[in-house]
Design an enzyme around this catalytic site. Structure first.
Site, PDB file in Angstrom:
ATOM      1  N   LYS A  17       0.828  -1.214   0.000  1.00 41.22           N
ATOM      2  CA  LYS A  17       0.000   0.000   0.000  1.00 41.22           C
ATOM      3  C   LYS A  17       0.863   1.264   0.000  1.00 41.22           C
ATOM      4  O   LYS A  17       0.636   2.175  -0.791  1.00 41.22           O
ATOM      5  CB  LYS A  17      -0.931   0.021   1.230  1.00 41.22           C
ATOM      6  CG  LYS A  17      -1.864  -1.168   1.325  1.00 41.22           C
ATOM      7  CD  LYS A  17      -2.741  -1.099   2.563  1.00 41.22           C
ATOM      8  CE  LYS A  17      -2.004  -1.135   3.876  1.00 41.22           C
ATOM      9  NZ  LYS A  17      -1.273  -2.405   4.145  1.00 41.22           N
ATOM     10  N   ARG A  92      -9.067   1.682   9.283  1.00 41.45           N
ATOM     11  CA  ARG A  92      -8.588   0.345   9.636  1.00 41.45           C
ATOM     12  C   ARG A  92      -9.619  -0.458  10.413  1.00 41.45           C
ATOM     13  O   ARG A  92      -9.359  -1.587  10.788  1.00 41.45           O
ATOM     14  CB  ARG A  92      -7.348   0.497  10.485  1.00 41.45           C
ATOM     15  CG  ARG A  92      -6.153  -0.195   9.775  1.00 41.45           C
ATOM     16  CD  ARG A  92      -5.034  -0.164  10.566  1.00 41.45           C
ATOM     17  NE  ARG A  92      -3.842  -0.821  10.393  1.00 41.45           N
ATOM     18  CZ  ARG A  92      -2.769  -0.350   9.774  1.00 41.45           C
ATOM     19  NH1 ARG A  92      -2.817   0.757   9.093  1.00 41.45           N
ATOM     20  NH2 ARG A  92      -1.660  -1.013   9.819  1.00 41.45           N
ATOM     21  N   ARG A 130      11.569  -5.610   5.014  1.00 36.48           N
ATOM     22  CA  ARG A 130      11.339  -4.169   4.764  1.00 36.48           C
ATOM     23  C   ARG A 130      12.365  -3.322   5.520  1.00 36.48           C
ATOM     24  O   ARG A 130      12.677  -3.586   6.658  1.00 36.48           O
ATOM     25  CB  ARG A 130       9.922  -3.800   5.214  1.00 36.48           C
ATOM     26  CG  ARG A 130       9.655  -2.297   5.189  1.00 36.48           C
ATOM     27  CD  ARG A 130       8.187  -1.951   5.182  1.00 36.48           C
ATOM     28  NE  ARG A 130       7.431  -2.491   6.283  1.00 36.48           N
ATOM     29  CZ  ARG A 130       6.098  -2.473   6.348  1.00 36.48           C
ATOM     30  NH1 ARG A 130       5.399  -1.924   5.354  1.00 36.48           N
ATOM     31  NH2 ARG A 130       5.464  -2.980   7.374  1.00 36.48           N
ATOM     32  N   ARG A 163      11.798  -1.465  11.088  1.00 35.11           N
ATOM     33  CA  ARG A 163      10.808  -1.032  12.080  1.00 35.11           C
ATOM     34  C   ARG A 163      10.711  -2.056  13.210  1.00 35.11           C
ATOM     35  O   ARG A 163      10.733  -3.252  12.960  1.00 35.11           O
ATOM     36  CB  ARG A 163       9.441  -0.887  11.400  1.00 35.11           C
ATOM     37  CG  ARG A 163       9.278   0.400  10.622  1.00 35.11           C
ATOM     38  CD  ARG A 163       8.072   0.400   9.720  1.00 35.11           C
ATOM     39  NE  ARG A 163       6.854  -0.151  10.289  1.00 35.11           N
ATOM     40  CZ  ARG A 163       5.686  -0.229   9.637  1.00 35.11           C
ATOM     41  NH1 ARG A 163       5.598   0.223   8.393  1.00 35.11           N
ATOM     42  NH2 ARG A 163       4.630  -0.744  10.199  1.00 35.11           N
ATOM     43  N   ARG A 174      -0.139  -8.353  13.904  1.00 31.41           N
ATOM     44  CA  ARG A 174      -0.694  -7.350  12.982  1.00 31.41           C
ATOM     45  C   ARG A 174      -1.569  -8.016  11.922  1.00 31.41           C
ATOM     46  O   ARG A 174      -2.589  -7.454  11.518  1.00 31.41           O
ATOM     47  CB  ARG A 174       0.433  -6.550  12.340  1.00 31.41           C
ATOM     48  CG  ARG A 174       0.968  -5.499  13.317  1.00 31.41           C
ATOM     49  CD  ARG A 174       2.321  -5.000  12.918  1.00 31.41           C
ATOM     50  NE  ARG A 174       2.319  -4.392  11.620  1.00 31.41           N
ATOM     51  CZ  ARG A 174       3.403  -4.286  10.861  1.00 31.41           C
ATOM     52  NH1 ARG A 174       4.543  -4.745  11.271  1.00 31.41           N
ATOM     53  NH2 ARG A 174       3.314  -3.693   9.692  1.00 31.41           N
TER      54      ARG A 174
HETATM   55  P1  ADP Z   1       1.678  -1.431   7.539  1.00 31.97           P
HETATM   56  O1  ADP Z   1       2.001  -0.469   6.430  1.00 31.97           O
HETATM   57  O2  ADP Z   1       2.706  -2.504   7.637  1.00 31.97           O
HETATM   58  O3  ADP Z   1       0.288  -2.003   7.442  1.00 31.97           O
HETATM   59  P2  ADP Z   1       1.320   0.898   9.162  1.00 31.97           P
HETATM   60  O4  ADP Z   1       2.512   1.775   8.994  1.00 31.97           O
HETATM   61  O5  ADP Z   1       0.105   1.236   8.381  1.00 31.97           O
HETATM   62  O6  ADP Z   1       1.764  -0.615   8.896  1.00 31.97           O
HETATM   63  O7  ADP Z   1       0.898   0.835  10.685  1.00 31.97           O
HETATM   64  C1  ADP Z   1       1.826   0.609  11.717  1.00 31.97           C
HETATM   65  C2  ADP Z   1       1.103   0.695  13.058  1.00 31.97           C
HETATM   66  O8  ADP Z   1       0.604   2.030  13.254  1.00 31.97           O
HETATM   67  C3  ADP Z   1      -0.129  -0.201  13.196  1.00 31.97           C
HETATM   68  O9  ADP Z   1       0.195  -1.520  13.601  1.00 31.97           O
HETATM   69  C4  ADP Z   1      -0.925   0.562  14.273  1.00 31.97           C
HETATM   70  O10 ADP Z   1      -0.367   0.358  15.564  1.00 31.97           O
HETATM   71  C5  ADP Z   1      -0.661   2.020  13.882  1.00 31.97           C
HETATM   72  N1  ADP Z   1      -1.683   2.506  12.938  1.00 31.97           N
HETATM   73  C6  ADP Z   1      -1.483   2.896  11.652  1.00 31.97           C
HETATM   74  N2  ADP Z   1      -2.639   3.292  11.094  1.00 31.97           N
HETATM   75  C7  ADP Z   1      -3.595   3.154  12.038  1.00 31.97           C
HETATM   76  C8  ADP Z   1      -5.007   3.386  12.072  1.00 31.97           C
HETATM   77  N3  ADP Z   1      -5.676   3.840  10.994  1.00 31.97           N
HETATM   78  N4  ADP Z   1      -5.661   3.139  13.234  1.00 31.97           N
HETATM   79  C9  ADP Z   1      -5.017   2.697  14.312  1.00 31.97           C
HETATM   80  N5  ADP Z   1      -3.714   2.438  14.347  1.00 31.97           N
HETATM   81  C10 ADP Z   1      -2.990   2.664  13.227  1.00 31.97           C
HETATM   82  P1  ADP Z   2       2.261  -1.863   3.194  1.00 29.02           P
HETATM   83  O1  ADP Z   2       2.235  -0.354   3.193  1.00 29.02           O
HETATM   84  O2  ADP Z   2       1.030  -2.453   2.571  1.00 29.02           O
HETATM   85  O3  ADP Z   2       2.540  -2.446   4.544  1.00 29.02           O
HETATM   86  P2  ADP Z   2       4.829  -1.582   1.784  1.00 29.02           P
HETATM   87  O4  ADP Z   2       4.551  -0.707   0.623  1.00 29.02           O
HETATM   88  O5  ADP Z   2       5.538  -0.970   2.947  1.00 29.02           O
HETATM   89  O6  ADP Z   2       3.458  -2.328   2.267  1.00 29.02           O
HETATM   90  O7  ADP Z   2       5.644  -2.848   1.258  1.00 29.02           O
HETATM   91  C1  ADP Z   2       6.072  -3.898   2.138  1.00 29.02           C
HETATM   92  C2  ADP Z   2       7.448  -4.404   1.693  1.00 29.02           C
HETATM   93  O8  ADP Z   2       7.317  -5.114   0.464  1.00 29.02           O
HETATM   94  C3  ADP Z   2       8.478  -3.318   1.451  1.00 29.02           C
HETATM   95  O9  ADP Z   2       9.724  -3.803   1.847  1.00 29.02           O
HETATM   96  C4  ADP Z   2       8.421  -3.083  -0.073  1.00 29.02           C
HETATM   97  O10 ADP Z   2       9.658  -2.635  -0.597  1.00 29.02           O
HETATM   98  C5  ADP Z   2       8.073  -4.483  -0.582  1.00 29.02           C
HETATM   99  N1  ADP Z   2       7.180  -4.484  -1.763  1.00 29.02           N
HETATM  100  C6  ADP Z   2       6.166  -3.628  -2.046  1.00 29.02           C
HETATM  101  N2  ADP Z   2       5.554  -3.962  -3.206  1.00 29.02           N
HETATM  102  C7  ADP Z   2       6.193  -5.075  -3.660  1.00 29.02           C
HETATM  103  C8  ADP Z   2       6.035  -5.910  -4.826  1.00 29.02           C
HETATM  104  N3  ADP Z   2       5.075  -5.669  -5.733  1.00 29.02           N
HETATM  105  N4  ADP Z   2       6.874  -6.963  -4.959  1.00 29.02           N
HETATM  106  C9  ADP Z   2       7.854  -7.209  -4.046  1.00 29.02           C
HETATM  107  N5  ADP Z   2       8.058  -6.457  -2.928  1.00 29.02           N
HETATM  108  C10 ADP Z   2       7.242  -5.403  -2.747  1.00 29.02           C
END
Ligand code: ADP
Ligand code: ADP
Length: 222
Positions: A17, A92, A130, A163, A174
């Site tokens: 995303k 979320r 990541r 992270r 998660r």
């Molecule tokens: P990822 O991209 O791997 O899904 P995020 O960066 O979106 O992770 O989120 C990391 C953490 O930040 C979540 O596990 C949660 O603790 C918090 N967080 C992010 N967005 C939200 C949201 N919309 N509501 C509540 N907590 C959130």
């Molecule tokens: P999210 O925001 O949904 O948690 P991220 O954009 O942070 O996901 O991507 C999660 C991990 O996967 C990062 O290390 C990113 O570089 C990698 N990644 C993202 N898209 C792809 C893809 N299409 N193929 C392989 N790796 C990817």
């Protein structure tokens, strides 16, 4: 009130995303709004919000809705969001989704909700590899999307780090939180006719092309 374009990206942690939202920001001229990034920024600067968020983020739990919703509302008042935004990581759960409907209603509501599909196994591989830039937040993967120089951000030379919540135990929680609290949004947006689904198991550029063709019809800006 003027119409704005809001896209909400859905998908398990690791689906891509953030990576896709960042690319869309450049192509569509509307900002990526990542609640996770905003929390991490606050954490880095040791603000009250950051300290509060940390206790939830470290466990892989959601930060309380009231705080999160207010933060998004504030963010949307900023100048760069006046044409809309790509939401990544928000809403979320159903409470946040209903609040976001109210927030966006005066601007014509949400335009589209793309759901990026990947398997849990792929999510684990992606999240545990990541790496994030400490200064600008750019996202890399040690294997799938490596920086030119190991440990160093291509964009600003910042240090890349893993992270806290990307370690395997927290990742499992998660994913659990996603299925329990976030996945009901799939039905919620499907019922509103906003959901579109795409295969996230492709190269980053291919996912981006697929997304762009899905969004093209809906873009009132750019
Ligand atoms: P990822 O991209 O791997 O899904 P995020 O960066 O979106 O992770 O989120 C990391 C953490 O930040 C979540 O596990 C949660 O603790 C918090 N967080 C992010 N967005 C939200 C949201 N919309 N509501 C509540 N907590 C959130
Ligand atoms: P999210 O925001 O949904 O948690 P991220 O954009 O942070 O996901 O991507 C999660 C991990 O996967 C990062 O290390 C990113 O570089 C990698 N990644 C993202 N898209 C792809 C893809 N299409 N193929 C392989 N790796 C990817």
């Amino acid at each position: 009130m003027n119409r704005r374009t809001f896209f909400v990206l859905l998908g398990v942690p690791g689906a891509g995303k953030g990576t896709q939202a960042k690319l869309l920001e450049d192509r569509l001229g509307i900002p990526q709004i990542s609640t996770g990034d905003i929390f991490r920024y606050n954490l880095k600067n040791a603000t009250e919000l950051g300290i509060l968020a940390k206790s939830f983020m470290d466990k892989g739990e959601l930060v309380p809705d009231e705080v999160t919703i207010r933060m998004v509302e504030d963010r949307l008042t900023q100048a760069d969001a006046q044409a809309g935004a790509v939401l990544d990581g928000f809403p979320r759960n159903l409470v946040q989704a209903q609040a976001f409907d109210k927030i966006t209603e005066p601007y014509g509501g949400i335009s589209l909700v793309p759901l990026i599909h990947i398997s849990d196994e792929e999510a684990m591989l992606r999240i545990t590899g990541r790496r994030v830039c400490r200064t600008c937040g750019a996202v890399y993967h040690v294997e799938f999307n490596p920086p030119k120089q190991e440990g160093v951000c291509d964009l600003d030379g910042g240090e890349l780090y893993q992270r806290n919540d990307d370690l395997p135990d927290t990742v499992r929680n998660r994913l659990y939180v996603y299925y329990k609290q976030t996945s009901p949004l799939i039905g919620y947006y499907f019922a509103k006719g906003l959901l579109v689904e795409l295969d996230g198991n492709q190269a980053i550029e291919q996912v981006q092309d697929q997304l762009m063709s899905l969004l093209a019809m809906k873009v009132a800006v750019a």
